[in-house]
Design a protein around this motif. Sequence first.
Motif, PDB file in Angstrom:
ATOM      1  N   GLN A  19       1.880  -8.713  82.195  1.00 25.95           N
ATOM      2  CA  GLN A  19       2.380  -9.241  81.070  1.00 25.95           C
ATOM      3  C   GLN A  19       0.971  -9.453  80.454  1.00 25.95           C
ATOM      4  N   SER A  20      -0.029  -9.893  81.185  1.00 23.14           N
ATOM      5  CA  SER A  20      -1.044 -10.362  80.601  1.00 23.14           C
ATOM      6  C   SER A  20      -1.833  -9.191  80.205  1.00 23.14           C
ATOM      7  N   ILE A  21      -2.258  -8.180  81.143  1.00 24.53           N
ATOM      8  CA  ILE A  21      -2.461  -6.876  81.094  1.00 24.53           C
ATOM      9  C   ILE A  21      -2.522  -6.214  79.973  1.00 24.53           C
ATOM     10  N   VAL A  22      -1.094  -6.002  79.318  1.00 22.68           N
ATOM     11  CA  VAL A  22      -0.312  -5.604  78.305  1.00 22.68           C
ATOM     12  C   VAL A  22      -0.806  -6.000  76.347  1.00 22.68           C
ATOM     13  N   ASP A  23      -0.354  -7.605  76.582  1.00 22.84           N
ATOM     14  CA  ASP A  23      -1.272  -8.281  75.678  1.00 22.84           C
ATOM     15  C   ASP A  23      -2.668  -8.321  75.642  1.00 22.84           C
ATOM     16  N   GLN A  24      -3.491  -7.875  76.623  1.00 23.03           N
ATOM     17  CA  GLN A  24      -4.790  -7.749  76.471  1.00 23.03           C
ATOM     18  C   GLN A  24      -4.946  -6.151  75.415  1.00 23.03           C
ATOM     19  N   VAL A  25      -4.324  -5.849  75.716  1.00 26.51           N
ATOM     20  CA  VAL A  25      -4.295  -4.468  74.931  1.00 26.51           C
ATOM     21  C   VAL A  25      -4.032  -4.383  73.782  1.00 26.51           C
ATOM     22  N   PRO A  38      -5.391  12.314  59.233  1.00 30.87           N
ATOM     23  CA  PRO A  38      -6.027  12.257  60.668  1.00 30.87           C
ATOM     24  C   PRO A  38      -7.092  11.312  60.518  1.00 30.87           C
ATOM     25  N   PRO A  39      -8.112  10.923  61.657  1.00 31.91           N
ATOM     26  CA  PRO A  39      -9.893  10.695  61.412  1.00 31.91           C
ATOM     27  C   PRO A  39      -9.832  11.730  61.841  1.00 31.91           C
ATOM     28  N   PRO A  40     -11.596  11.692  60.740  1.00 30.17           N
ATOM     29  CA  PRO A  40     -12.035  12.492  60.405  1.00 30.17           C
ATOM     30  C   PRO A  40     -13.461  13.235  60.992  1.00 30.17           C
ATOM     31  N   VAL A  41     -13.127  12.830  62.351  1.00 28.50           N
ATOM     32  CA  VAL A  41     -14.082  13.644  63.481  1.00 28.50           C
ATOM     33  C   VAL A  41     -12.478  13.847  64.811  1.00 28.50           C
ATOM     34  N   ASN A  42     -12.868  15.024  65.590  1.00 26.10           N
ATOM     35  CA  ASN A  42     -12.161  14.758  66.214  1.00 26.10           C
ATOM     36  C   ASN A  42     -12.292  14.088  67.676  1.00 26.10           C
ATOM     37  N   PHE A  43     -11.868  13.696  69.088  1.00 28.84           N
ATOM     38  CA  PHE A  43     -11.877  13.511  69.774  1.00 28.84           C
ATOM     39  C   PHE A  43     -11.293  13.374  71.189  1.00 28.84           C
ATOM     40  N   PRO A  44     -11.397  13.124  72.709  1.00 31.79           N
ATOM     41  CA  PRO A  44     -11.000  12.940  74.014  1.00 31.79           C
ATOM     42  C   PRO A  44     -10.259  11.660  73.693  1.00 31.79           C
ATOM     43  N   GLY A  45      -9.111  12.384  75.162  1.00 31.49           N
ATOM     44  CA  GLY A  45      -8.651  10.837  75.140  1.00 31.49           C
ATOM     45  C   GLY A  45      -7.147  10.646  74.757  1.00 31.49           C
ATOM     46  N   ALA A  46      -6.457   9.870  75.506  1.00 32.47           N
ATOM     47  CA  ALA A  46      -5.209   9.029  75.338  1.00 32.47           C
ATOM     48  C   ALA A  46      -5.147   8.429  75.145  1.00 32.47           C
ATOM     49  N   GLY A  47      -3.476   7.843  74.866  1.00 31.76           N
ATOM     50  CA  GLY A  47      -3.555   6.211  74.939  1.00 31.76           C
ATOM     51  C   GLY A  47      -1.930   6.147  73.316  1.00 31.76           C
ATOM     52  N   VAL A  48      -2.220   4.912  72.726  1.00 34.29           N
ATOM     53  CA  VAL A  48      -1.083   3.964  71.464  1.00 34.29           C
ATOM     54  C   VAL A  48      -2.447   4.554  70.437  1.00 34.29           C
ATOM     55  N   TYR A  49      -1.060   4.828  69.120  1.00 36.16           N
ATOM     56  CA  TYR A  49      -1.611   4.389  67.667  1.00 36.16           C
ATOM     57  C   TYR A  49      -1.098   3.504  67.253  1.00 36.16           C
ATOM     58  N   ALA A  50      -0.636   3.838  66.194  1.00 41.10           N
ATOM     59  CA  ALA A  50      -0.341   2.968  64.700  1.00 41.10           C
ATOM     60  C   ALA A  50      -0.635   3.727  63.260  1.00 41.10           C
ATOM     61  N   ILE A  51       0.583   3.804  62.883  1.00 37.64           N
ATOM     62  CA  ILE A  51       0.745   4.453  61.547  1.00 37.64           C
ATOM     63  C   ILE A  51       0.057   3.662  60.192  1.00 37.64           C
ATOM     64  N   TYR A  52      -0.152   3.871  58.986  1.00 43.35           N
ATOM     65  CA  TYR A  52       0.099   2.116  58.878  1.00 43.35           C
ATOM     66  C   TYR A  52       0.177   3.307  56.877  1.00 43.35           C
ATOM     67  N   CYS A  53       0.989   2.896  55.847  1.00 39.08           N
ATOM     68  CA  CYS A  53       1.548   2.729  55.355  1.00 39.08           C
ATOM     69  C   CYS A  53       0.598   2.149  54.008  1.00 39.08           C
ATOM     70  N   SER A 137       2.684   3.916  78.452  1.00 36.33           N
ATOM     71  CA  SER A 137       3.721   2.958  77.750  1.00 36.33           C
ATOM     72  C   SER A 137       4.287   2.202  77.516  1.00 36.33           C
ATOM     73  N   SER A 138       4.182   0.750  78.851  1.00 37.73           N
ATOM     74  CA  SER A 138       4.132  -0.427  78.419  1.00 37.73           C
ATOM     75  C   SER A 138       3.900  -0.684  77.303  1.00 37.73           C
ATOM     76  N   VAL A 139       2.271  -0.525  77.205  1.00 35.48           N
ATOM     77  CA  VAL A 139       1.646  -0.576  75.423  1.00 35.48           C
ATOM     78  C   VAL A 139       2.579  -0.228  74.776  1.00 35.48           C
ATOM     79  N   GLU A 140       2.320   0.807  74.529  1.00 39.83           N
ATOM     80  CA  GLU A 140       3.501   0.903  72.929  1.00 39.83           C
ATOM     81  C   GLU A 140       5.447   0.488  72.942  1.00 39.83           C
ATOM     82  N   SER A 141       5.677   0.383  74.465  1.00 41.44           N
ATOM     83  CA  SER A 141       6.748  -1.066  74.079  1.00 41.44           C
ATOM     84  C   SER A 141       6.324  -1.811  73.342  1.00 41.44           C
ATOM     85  N   GLN A 142       5.700  -2.467  74.229  1.00 43.66           N
ATOM     86  CA  GLN A 142       5.532  -4.126  73.594  1.00 43.66           C
ATOM     87  C   GLN A 142       4.400  -3.875  71.962  1.00 43.66           C
TER      88      GLN A 142
END
Length: 213
Positions: A19-25, A38-53, A137-142
Amino acid sequence: MVPTSVNLQLHTFNSPGYQSIVDQVVKFFGKTPVHSLPPPVNFPGAGVYAIYCLGDSKYYQHFGVANREQCLDPIYVGKAVPRGWRTGRVQTSDNEQPLCSRLREHGRSIAHGAGLVVDDFRCRFVILGGMETDLISSVESQMIRKFDPLWNTTVDGFGNHDPGSGRHNQARSEWDVLHPGRPWADRLTGTPLQRSDVLAKIRQRFRNSTTAS
């Protein structure tokens, strides 16, 4: 001898360290740069994101106010995983861009959605590779628990994909009822929720938020 009962204490694993590691992320995520959607340039990688209005739409004025100075209150949180992730056979290369591709897909959804302007939206993201891929998945859920994003928990369907040929007997999602225009969603033939019911859910959400504050 085979036990005749189940001692839950002998089967339950708890890891405060995880849980501490997830909180760090999640904390790291909050310090990442904010980009256009979308972001201005393409980039590699997987992960977690958020969208803001940031717009002043009559549905989402709350977010325009909350995010005017800093992007703090996401309207949607999601993840993008590498090939083979769901079967435990992750395959990655420098050319794969699941996170970038997903953000571009969301940008197109918003551009097609009635009543929305893609320039009113921003995003931030954290890239998780190598062993950290298992945290996605853990970071997304948190983050969903932490922020309770409207398009995750109140208005369903923003993250949906085209169900594909032969499966268009499904109903349009709540998001597509509220913001019609995605070409594939307009082909769905099932009976959707009424627009008035979706709007009532949004009003109740913000009424509850006001009461809680």
